[in-house]
Design a protein around this motif. Structure first.
Motif, PDB file in Angstrom:
ATOM      1  N   ILE A  19       0.845  -1.205   0.000  1.00 44.54           N
ATOM      2  CA  ILE A  19       0.000   0.000   0.000  1.00 44.54           C
ATOM      3  C   ILE A  19       0.873   1.246   0.000  1.00 44.54           C
ATOM      4  N   ASP A  20       1.866   1.268   0.888  1.00 46.60           N
ATOM      5  CA  ASP A  20       2.777   2.410   0.933  1.00 46.60           C
ATOM      6  C   ASP A  20       3.559   2.551  -0.370  1.00 46.60           C
ATOM      7  N   GLY A  21       3.889   1.430  -0.999  1.00 48.76           N
ATOM      8  CA  GLY A  21       4.613   1.466  -2.273  1.00 48.76           C
ATOM      9  C   GLY A  21       3.799   2.095  -3.393  1.00 48.76           C
ATOM     10  N   VAL A  22       2.516   1.758  -3.463  1.00 50.91           N
ATOM     11  CA  VAL A  22       1.660   2.331  -4.501  1.00 50.91           C
ATOM     12  C   VAL A  22       1.474   3.830  -4.261  1.00 50.91           C
ATOM     13  N   VAL A  23       1.230   4.212  -3.013  1.00 49.92           N
ATOM     14  CA  VAL A  23       1.074   5.636  -2.692  1.00 49.92           C
ATOM     15  C   VAL A  23       2.372   6.387  -2.980  1.00 49.92           C
ATOM     16  N   LYS A  24       3.507   5.768  -2.691  1.00 49.64           N
ATOM     17  CA  LYS A  24       4.804   6.399  -2.967  1.00 49.64           C
ATOM     18  C   LYS A  24       5.014   6.569  -4.474  1.00 49.64           C
ATOM     19  N   ARG A  25       4.608   5.578  -5.265  1.00 49.29           N
ATOM     20  CA  ARG A  25       4.723   5.701  -6.730  1.00 49.29           C
ATOM     21  C   ARG A  25       3.872   6.850  -7.257  1.00 49.29           C
ATOM     22  N   VAL A  26       2.676   7.019  -6.690  1.00 50.60           N
ATOM     23  CA  VAL A  26       1.822   8.134  -7.096  1.00 50.60           C
ATOM     24  C   VAL A  26       2.488   9.453  -6.734  1.00 50.60           C
ATOM     25  N   LYS A  27       3.004   9.551  -5.502  1.00 51.31           N
ATOM     26  CA  LYS A  27       3.687  10.775  -5.067  1.00 51.31           C
ATOM     27  C   LYS A  27       4.904  11.063  -5.927  1.00 51.31           C
ATOM     28  N   ASP A  28       5.709  10.047  -6.202  1.00 57.25           N
ATOM     29  CA  ASP A  28       6.911  10.232  -7.027  1.00 57.25           C
ATOM     30  C   ASP A  28       6.558  10.671  -8.445  1.00 57.25           C
ATOM     31  N   SER A  29       5.519  10.074  -9.000  1.00 52.53           N
ATOM     32  CA  SER A  29       5.085  10.445 -10.347  1.00 52.53           C
ATOM     33  C   SER A  29       4.656  11.908 -10.396  1.00 52.53           C
ATOM     34  N   LEU A  30       3.932  12.346  -9.382  1.00 51.57           N
ATOM     35  CA  LEU A  30       3.487  13.744  -9.337  1.00 51.57           C
ATOM     36  C   LEU A  30       4.649  14.695  -9.094  1.00 51.57           C
ATOM     37  N   ASN A  31       5.554  14.332  -8.196  1.00 53.86           N
ATOM     38  CA  ASN A  31       6.681  15.205  -7.865  1.00 53.86           C
ATOM     39  C   ASN A  31       7.636  15.377  -9.043  1.00 53.86           C
ATOM     40  N   THR A  32       7.850  14.326  -9.826  1.00 51.11           N
ATOM     41  CA  THR A  32       8.753  14.441 -10.975  1.00 51.11           C
ATOM     42  C   THR A  32       8.129  15.266 -12.094  1.00 51.11           C
TER      43      THR A  32
END
Length: 121
Positions: A19-32
């Protein structure tokens, strides 16, 4: 940049790391992509109204963010291709309510309803 929120539905058997991994991927995608991540809420496991992908339960998470429309299209494609995400929905938030906390907007709307109906608290 416009305000959005995405609701993610993950497999109910997912552990906290997934769950944390998927949320982190979303955050990383938005931040980049120069998006700004806001509030993240983990709603927990909930039962579906109907069966989705042979499942009756899912883990819900909400991510609020500000981004350009082309970034949202990329995020939508990423979530669509992800095997960990059962379903997702990205919604643009109206400017008038963007940035308010959920509890503050609920208490404001109930106070407005009392005023408009003439009821007193």
């Amino acid at each position: 940049m416009r305000p959005y929120e995405v609701v993610l539905i993950l497999d109910s058997g997912a552990d906290d790391a997934l769950i944390d991994g998927v949320v982190k991927r979303v955050k990383d995608s938005l931040n980049t992509s120069n998006g700004k991540v806001g509030q993240i809420e983990k709603w927990g496991r909930r039962r579906f109204a109907y069966e989705m992908r042979h499942r009756w339960e899912g883990y819900y998470a909400l991510v609020e963010f500000n981004a350009e429309p082309n970034v949202v299209a990329d995020l939508d494609r990423m979530l669509l291709l992800s095997d960990d995400v059962v379903r997702h929905k990205i919604v643009r938030i109206p400017e008038t309510i963007a940035g308010r906390s959920r509890q503050a907007s609920n208490s404001t709307s109930s106070a407005d309803a009392a005023v408009s109906t003439g009821a007193s608290s």
